[in-house]
Design an enzyme around this catalytic site. Structure first.
Site, PDB file in Angstrom:
ATOM      1  N   LYS A 106       0.793  -1.126  -0.089  1.00 26.39           N
ATOM      2  CA  LYS A 106       0.117  -0.028  -0.107  1.00 26.39           C
ATOM      3  C   LYS A 106       0.833   1.205   0.056  1.00 26.39           C
ATOM      4  O   LYS A 106       0.447   2.216  -0.560  1.00 26.39           O
ATOM      5  CB  LYS A 106      -0.947   0.052   1.353  1.00 26.39           C
ATOM      6  CG  LYS A 106      -1.559   1.160   1.421  1.00 26.39           C
ATOM      7  CD  LYS A 106      -2.420   1.223   2.597  1.00 26.39           C
ATOM      8  CE  LYS A 106      -3.310   2.823   2.868  1.00 26.39           C
ATOM      9  NZ  LYS A 106      -4.696   2.590   3.239  1.00 26.39           N
ATOM     10  N   HIS A 160      -7.146 -30.673 -34.268  1.00 28.96           N
ATOM     11  CA  HIS A 160      -8.244 -29.761 -34.128  1.00 28.96           C
ATOM     12  C   HIS A 160      -9.079 -30.112 -32.959  1.00 28.96           C
ATOM     13  O   HIS A 160     -10.466 -29.757 -32.963  1.00 28.96           O
ATOM     14  CB  HIS A 160      -8.915 -29.227 -35.464  1.00 28.96           C
ATOM     15  CG  HIS A 160      -7.969 -28.537 -36.282  1.00 28.96           C
ATOM     16  ND1 HIS A 160      -7.330 -27.372 -36.066  1.00 28.96           N
ATOM     17  CD2 HIS A 160      -7.808 -28.802 -37.475  1.00 28.96           C
ATOM     18  CE1 HIS A 160      -6.465 -26.997 -37.067  1.00 28.96           C
ATOM     19  NE2 HIS A 160      -6.627 -27.977 -37.895  1.00 28.96           N
TER      20      HIS A 160
END
Length: 720
Positions: A309, A466
């Site tokens: 922070k 595929h």
């Protein structure tokens, strides 16, 4: 430090001489002689440390309000030479350290700084004095700095000391101070050693402090900063204002710097923390719930979040040993740049978020295993709705891929923490044994091949293109299975992905390198096979031990225990989460609704066709004959088109005669009889399908008229 003096020889005098600092011994501490000695050395401030003499009037007059003494109690309680003994004798629960200005009274001068130290059960004089002394070592130098800066004065007509915080901030340089508390001690010693060499103070906790001391490094215990020992078996160590104020003070704001100065709190510029190994504890055999909960870090995430922070306020937070080098380079170069501090802060928040996500994922099932009766709420085991109100995924990056499904799409590969090879060959992040780096499409195709391969039985081979099977066969040997699978569609197999259910030997390897393949997945590869396959250096070799045994059914006790393909995907801005299609099928439970039963060989082929069609894109039709896939129709918008595609494929590659006596599997019900009629006309003699169409009676009657058999699974296998 310009002078170290004493009233007799002592270790401090010897140390100073060794450091090149001027020394003086004034016998008996004689007042006039000491005053001359101090004047000649041009001393500004005197700090007494264990000087067991009354300071005389000449020294007091010359250094009024510039002589500081550290006393091992919270004055005015327990003055004199036996403060620690007296505190223990009186049974106090809190004592401490005081730094005061020296005047004519014994231990009665105006108080500059104080810090509390808790008295622990079992303390003796030595243990209590050690903790008080550690606190004194922080307070006394700070008080000296304040006096040197002209930031200390005694209010007229009182004994009250006033500290001018703004003046202190302007004139006292902040210390270079690092807080280190790490479970992963990789690289800790050289990192900390370099910080010490650069003049940093190390503040640390528990095991980290012990490791630093074992390396011969000076370290200040957190308890010496807070004045409070570790509590609750170490659950509470760093949760204290003197720690978190030092981290959270924004160095850009004068009011924050002044508040620290007034409270005698030194700031931290570096916070180096990584967390209790909760993930590793999960893998510990037999670990109980209470033991696991002890591995949930509380202070660590708080320190990390505080440091992250305040990265704009000058704090650098480090959560990974991999960052030590870059941080040291920056420190040595004059300071950590804003950009690196920001990157480290983002990394820190990601670190704690992933840590908490893993805990939230694992605890429900662990609580249930421990016999805790959880409410039937969404996302909890036993609830009617298995999906929580908020789903947080913590994924670990494996690699950035060259590109995604197409070259203009960026992509990366991640894994779920804790996932094992049971979830698939890419769950652990292991790299292929050989070959180019895996591409996005390689991973998709290989995953589909392995999923289909795990459903095959005995020596078997599957070929995927595929994500759809284009060849598959089960045979007595792996070599025979490969040749049969390849014969099903040798054209589509080019550039395909192969899954094999037995260890690859030389003969199979030689057959594999005869065609261009992208990936081969198998339970293993013997040495001779590896030599042969090495002739194709771009061919990726993936190991999946479950191809040899089949993947055991996964019992999902919680949402994120489900780790197979397709359980999480994005669609139109939404994220869809669903249980994957992993339940095994049992042919013994399939009812027969036609007059003719399938023969034994037809049943075997129907079973294989059904296992293969579940891996094809919907709408899908799989045609099998003699343990081999001969035709597949997939991804069609109508089922009759899928049937025609499968028939045409089989006829073109294997000849029309291959269809005579073949079987058909449909991944969902036949909505009309047209697809069945097309298959019957081609020579198909047995079907397996989920059933459930409003025209089931018509479809079954069509099969009956042709003398065909039809089994009903009552379960469909759509795959979009």
């Amino acid at each position: 430090m310009v002078l170290v003096f004493g009233d007799r020889p002592c270790p401090a005098i010897d140390w100073a001489a060794g450091e090149g600092i001027a020394t003086a011994i004034v016998d008996g501490g004689e007042d006039a002689a000491l005053a001359r000695t101090l004047r000649d050395a041009e001393v500004d401030v005197i700090a007494l440390g264990g000087y067991m003499r009354i300071v005389g009037p000449r020294v007091l007059e010359a250094y009024r309000d510039r002589i500081l003494n550290a006393h091992p109690s919270l004055l005015p309680a327990f003055p004199g030479a036996h403060a620690v003994r007296d505190a223990l004798a009186h049974g106090v629960t809190v004592t401490g350290a005081t730094v005061h200005l020296v005047d004519e009274t014994l231990d009665g001068g105006p108080i500059v700084l104080q810090g509390a130290v808790a008295v622990e059960p079992g303390d003796d004089m030595a243990s209590l004095h050690d903790r008080i002394r550690a606190l004194e070592h922080g307070l006394l130098p700070r008080a000296v700095a304040l006096v040197l800066a002209g930031a200390v004065s005694v209010e007229a007509g009182s004994r009250r000391v006033r500290i001018y915080a703004a003046r202190a901030v302007a004139r006292v340089p902040p210390p270079r101070r690092a807080l280190l508390s790490v479970s992963d001690k990789t690289g800790l010693e050289p990192f900390a050693s370099r910080l010490v060499a650069l003049g940093w103070e190390l503040v640390s906790t528990g095991g980290t402090a012990r490791a630093l001391r074992a390396a011969g490094l000076p370290v200040t215990d957190v308890s010496a900063v807070t004045g409070v020992p570790e509590l609750l078996d170490g659950r509470v160590k760093t949760l204290h204002p003197r720690i978190h104020a030092g981290i959270l003070a924004d160095g850009r704001r004068a009011e924050h710097r002044e508040a620290l100065a007034a409270a005698a709190v030194d700031p931290f510029a570096l916070v180096v923390v990584n967390l209790y190994p909760f993930a590793e504890a999960l893998e510990r055999p037999g670990i109980g719930l209470d033991e696991l909960i002890e591995e949930i870090d509380i202070g660590g995430p708080t320190l990390i979040r505080a440091g992250a922070k305040n990265h704009r306020g000058g704090v650098t937070v480090v959560t990974s040993p991999e960052r030590y080098g870059a941080v040291l380079e920056s420190v040595e170069g004059g300071g950590v740049p804003d950009g690196l501090r920001a990157a480290l802060a983002i990394e820190a928040f990601t670190h704690t978020a992933a840590y908490d996500a893993r805990i939230a994922e694992e605890l429900p099932c662990r609580e249930l295993d421990a016999g805790v009766s959880l409410p039937a709420e969404p996302g909890l085991p036993g609830g009617a709705d298995p999906y929580p109100a908020r789903l947080v995924l913590a994924l670990e990056k494996v690699e950035t891929l060259r590109y995604g499904e197409n070259p203009h799409q960026p992509a990366a590969r991640y894994r779920r923490p804790g996932a094992t090879a049971l979830q698939g060959p890419f769950a652990t992040g292991e790299l292929p044994l050989q070959g180019k780096a895996l591409s996005y499409n390689n991973v998709l195709d290989a995953s589909a091949a392995v999923a289909a391969g795990r459903l095959l039985r005995g020596p078997a081979a599957g070929i995927v293109k595929h994500t759809n099977p284009c060849g598959a066969a089960e045979r007595p040997t792996l070599a025979e299975a490969w040749q049969a699978a390849l014969a099903g569609d040798p054209v589509s197999a080019y550039g395909g992905v192969v899954a094999l259910t037995r260890t690859v030997d030389r003969a199979v390897a030689e057959a594999l390198v005869a065609i261009f393949l992208e990936v081969v997945a198998a339970p293993g590869y013997d040495d001779e096979a590896r030599q042969v396959l090495a002739a194709k250096p771009n061919l990726r070799l993936v190991v999946d031990p479950y191809l040899a045994t089949g993947a055991p059914a996964t019992t999902s006790r919680g949402l994120l225990r489900v780790d197979y393909d397709g359980s999480i995907r994005t669609a139109g801005g939404a994220v869809l989460v669903g249980a994957p299609d992993e339940l095994p099928d049992d042919q013994s439970g399939w009812p027969l609704l036609t007059r003719r039963e399938p023969t034994a060989s037809e049943r075997r082929d129907l079973d294989l066709a059904w296992r293969l069609v579940r891996g094809a894109s919907s709408n899908a039709i799989a045609l099998v004959r003699d343990g081999r896939l001969i035709g597949l129709g997939s991804g069609q918008t109508s089922r009759v088109d899928a049937a025609r595609q499968a028939i045409d494929k089989a006829a073109a590659i294997s000849g029309r005669e291959a269809l005579d006596g073949a079987v058909c599997a449909s991944d969902a019900f036949f909505p009309f009889a047209d697809a069945v009629e097309a298959c019957l006309e081609a020579g198909v003699r047995a079907f397996v399908q989920p059933g459930g169409s409003i025209r089931d009676a018509e479809i079954i009657a069509t099969a009956d008229r042709a003398g065909a058999a039809m089994l009903i699974t009552a379960r469909r296998h759509f795959r979009h």
